[in-house]
Design an enzyme around this catalytic site. Structure first.
Site, PDB file in Angstrom:
ATOM      1  N   LYS A  12      -1.491   7.378 -17.388  1.00 17.05           N
ATOM      2  CA  LYS A  12      -1.467   8.473 -15.773  1.00 17.05           C
ATOM      3  C   LYS A  12      -0.046   8.733 -15.627  1.00 17.05           C
ATOM      4  O   LYS A  12       0.577   7.944 -15.720  1.00 17.05           O
ATOM      5  CB  LYS A  12      -2.152   8.253 -15.278  1.00 17.05           C
ATOM      6  CG  LYS A  12      -1.873   6.581 -13.809  1.00 17.05           C
ATOM      7  CD  LYS A  12       0.055   7.073 -13.533  1.00 17.05           C
ATOM      8  CE  LYS A  12      -0.367   5.512 -12.523  1.00 17.05           C
ATOM      9  NZ  LYS A  12       1.276   5.380 -12.050  1.00 17.05           N
ATOM     10  N   ASP A 143      -4.227   1.527  -9.131  1.00 10.39           N
ATOM     11  CA  ASP A 143      -5.069   2.406 -10.227  1.00 10.39           C
ATOM     12  C   ASP A 143      -5.998   2.178 -11.119  1.00 10.39           C
ATOM     13  O   ASP A 143      -6.175   3.714 -12.234  1.00 10.39           O
ATOM     14  CB  ASP A 143      -3.284   2.159 -11.057  1.00 10.39           C
ATOM     15  CG  ASP A 143      -2.405   3.056 -10.582  1.00 10.39           C
ATOM     16  OD1 ASP A 143      -2.698   3.563  -9.755  1.00 10.39           O
ATOM     17  OD2 ASP A 143      -1.630   2.611 -11.195  1.00 10.39           O
TER      18      ASP A 143
HETATM   19  C1  LIG Z   1       2.718   2.658  -8.066  1.00 12.15           C
HETATM   20  C2  LIG Z   1       1.294   2.982  -8.289  1.00 12.15           C
HETATM   21  C3  LIG Z   1       1.198   4.220  -8.374  1.00 12.15           C
HETATM   22  O1  LIG Z   1       0.204   5.227  -8.532  1.00 12.15           O
HETATM   23  O2  LIG Z   1       1.411   3.196  -9.651  1.00 12.15           O
HETATM   24  P1  LIG Z   1       2.340   2.343 -11.008  1.00 12.15           P
HETATM   25  O3  LIG Z   1       3.294   2.663 -10.970  1.00 12.15           O
HETATM   26  O4  LIG Z   1       1.710   0.465 -11.103  1.00 12.15           O
HETATM   27  O5  LIG Z   1       1.533   2.631 -12.796  1.00 12.15           O
HETATM   28  C4  LIG Z   1       0.139   1.959  -7.894  1.00 12.15           C
HETATM   29  O6  LIG Z   1      -0.256   2.690  -6.639  1.00 12.15           O
HETATM   30  C5  LIG Z   1       0.279   0.682  -7.766  1.00 12.15           C
HETATM   31  O7  LIG Z   1      -1.399   0.460  -8.187  1.00 12.15           O
HETATM   32  P2  LIG Z   1      -1.731  -1.216  -9.225  1.00 12.15           P
HETATM   33  O8  LIG Z   1      -0.076  -1.134 -10.440  1.00 12.15           O
HETATM   34  O9  LIG Z   1      -3.137  -0.483 -10.167  1.00 12.15           O
HETATM   35  O10 LIG Z   1      -1.329  -2.113  -8.303  1.00 12.15           O
HETATM   36  P3  LIG Z   1      -1.842  -3.086  -7.396  1.00 12.15           P
HETATM   37  O11 LIG Z   1      -2.432  -3.890  -8.456  1.00 12.15           O
HETATM   38  O12 LIG Z   1      -3.004  -2.792  -6.725  1.00 12.15           O
HETATM   39  O13 LIG Z   1      -0.815  -4.057  -6.484  1.00 12.15           O
HETATM   40  C6  LIG Z   1       0.247  -4.758  -7.153  1.00 12.15           C
HETATM   41  C7  LIG Z   1       1.358  -4.262  -5.457  1.00 12.15           C
HETATM   42  O14 LIG Z   1       1.550  -3.016  -5.398  1.00 12.15           O
HETATM   43  C8  LIG Z   1       1.959  -3.128  -3.935  1.00 12.15           C
HETATM   44  N1  LIG Z   1       1.060  -2.156  -3.467  1.00 12.15           N
HETATM   45  C9  LIG Z   1      -0.084  -0.736  -4.908  1.00 12.15           C
HETATM   46  C10 LIG Z   1      -0.263  -0.308  -3.968  1.00 12.15           C
HETATM   47  C11 LIG Z   1      -0.090   0.225  -2.858  1.00 12.15           C
HETATM   48  N2  LIG Z   1      -1.120   1.173  -1.648  1.00 12.15           N
HETATM   49  N3  LIG Z   1       0.659  -0.115  -1.975  1.00 12.15           N
HETATM   50  C12 LIG Z   1       1.148  -1.368  -2.477  1.00 12.15           C
HETATM   51  O15 LIG Z   1       2.193  -1.677  -1.620  1.00 12.15           O
HETATM   52  C13 LIG Z   1       1.353  -4.193  -3.325  1.00 12.15           C
HETATM   53  O16 LIG Z   1       2.283  -4.736  -2.907  1.00 12.15           O
HETATM   54  C14 LIG Z   1       0.500  -4.542  -4.760  1.00 12.15           C
HETATM   55  O17 LIG Z   1       0.240  -6.121  -4.311  1.00 12.15           O
END
Ligand SMILES: C[C@@](CO)(OP(=O)(O)O)[C@H](O)COP(=O)(O)OP(=O)(O)OC[C@H]1O[C@@H](n2ccc(N)nc2=O)[C@H](O)[C@@H]1O
Ligand SMILES: Nc1ncnc2c1ncn2[C@@H]1O[C@H](COP(=O)(O)OP(=O)(O)O)[C@@H](O)[C@H]1O
Length: 312
Positions: A12, A143
């Site tokens: 994504k 995600d």
């Molecule tokens: C930032 C985003 C945006 O789409 O994507 P990525 O850059 O990782 O792909 C997501 O919110 C990432 O989702 P994901 O990678 O599944 O994160 P998770 O495993 O749920 O969380 C990992 C860590 O990121 C932080 N976290 C995640 C999601 C959220 N809404 N708030 C947070 O603070 C927390 O510290 C959590 O412990």
């Protein structure tokens, strides 16, 4: 009896990512517009004596830096979640073919989990379908629900409450991959540190920025979409990897309709106004950053789905 079964799930880009203050549980409330794009993970499941996983790139080379134990590997955790309470189901070996950059802000690990959920549900005939798998997805990661559903959607909460955005338009993107990954928790921590000076307010569904993105998506207009792209995590990602500022600037100079860091980065997405324009931008990106770091993709694409099932 099935001999093996394969499923795919997409990466994504966050077209909009509004981030609120840290919640008591450590997560942050988000308002995000996700678009699923044509980079994907494929998970093939085969009956085996014990559960196991192997992760390879599309050329068949092992991908380093990914845990392979059942407590941490997201694809294995997904398989075990579907099997919970059904010990009669045979253990499976999972082969993951990873096209999505690791720790790139494009949710490759989440796509592994979503593809594994769909593959296991179909292989074991557990009959959960998307509605039954969604609660497992939300527990596995913020995600993962979007990787199951795909297309284009607005996500709220941690990103797990999804409402589809009706758009039939195709958008073409050039991705410039980072030289090394960025840890999602580290980027949220940097966001909190930077937010000490200007504390964020909780994201609102009536956000002006959301309206601008939705209007551009419905109109299928890449120029308006480019102007509306926004990511509240971008300053934190750039603070941790200052070189990202150059990748963003290079996209603007090359004539992209818009540029942004995807999610927590470090992948940078350049929006093109057509497939042809994306190919031209990709040539410029490859000259500047090297062809290995450049991908041309389009979105939206479907969420996790079964690709093929082979009988023994
Ligand atoms: C930032 C985003 C945006 O789409 O994507 P990525 O850059 O990782 O792909 C997501 O919110 C990432 O989702 P994901 O990678 O599944 O994160 P998770 O495993 O749920 O969380 C990992 C860590 O990121 C932080 N976290 C995640 C999601 C959220 N809404 N708030 C947070 O603070 C927390 O510290 C959590 O412990
Ligand atoms: N199948 C997987 N199982 C467990 N962890 C994974 C898997 N794929 C990636 N990871 C790990 O999860 C972390 C974040 O992964 P990824 O989803 O690739 O990036 P991002 O969260 O930036 O979109 C990385 O540390 C990576 O090693």
């Amino acid at each position: 009896m099935l001999g093996r079964l394969a499923a795919r799930a997409p990466a994504k880009i966050n077209l909009l990512l509004e981030v609120g203050p840290a919640r008591p549980d450590g997560f942050h409330d988000l308002l995000s517009v996700f678009q699923a794009v044509s980079l994907e993970e494929v998970v093939t499941v085969t009956p085996a004596a014990t559960f196991g996983v192997e992760v390879r790139d599309p050329q068949g080379r092992p991908v380093p830096g990914i845990p392979d134990d059942p407590q941490h590997n997201l694809a294995l955790r997904a398989a075990l979640a579907v099997r919970a309470g059904r010990p009669e189901l045979p253990p499976l070996h999972l082969d993951v073919v990873k096209e999505v950059p690791v720790a790139g802000g494009m949710a490759g690990g989440s796509a592994d989990a979503a593809a594994a959920l769909v593959a296991c549900d179909a292989f074991w005939r557990t009959g959960m379908g998307l509605p039954g798998l969604h609660p497992f997805a939300a527990v596995l990661g913020s995600d993962v629900p979007f990787a199951l559903h795909g297309r284009t959607a607005v996500g709220t909460g941690r990103g797990e409450h999804l409402v589809p955005v009706m758009t039939t338009a195709r958008f073409d993107w050039v991705l410039v991959l980072g030289e090394e990954g960025l840890s999602t928790p580290a980027v949220f921590r940097e966001f909190d540190r930077l937010a000490l000076e200007h504390p964020p307010t909780p994201p609102r569904r009536d956000s002006e920025r959301l309206r601008a993105v939705e209007t551009a998506l419905r109109a299928g207009d890449p120029v308006s979409l480019g102007a509306a792209l926004a990511n509240d995590l971008q300053p934190a990602a750039v603070s941790l990897q200052p070189g990202l500022a150059r990748t963003l600037e290079a996209g603007r100079e090359a004539g992209a309709c818009g540029v942004l860091v995807s999610g927590s980065g470090p992948t940078v997405a350049w929006l093109a106004d057509s497939h042809r324009h994306a190919l031209d931008l990709a040539v410029l990106a490859a000259e500047r950053f090297g062809p290995d770091r450049v991908r041309t993709v389009h979105g939206p694409v479907p969420g996790a789905q079964v690709l093929e099932a082979v009988r023994r």
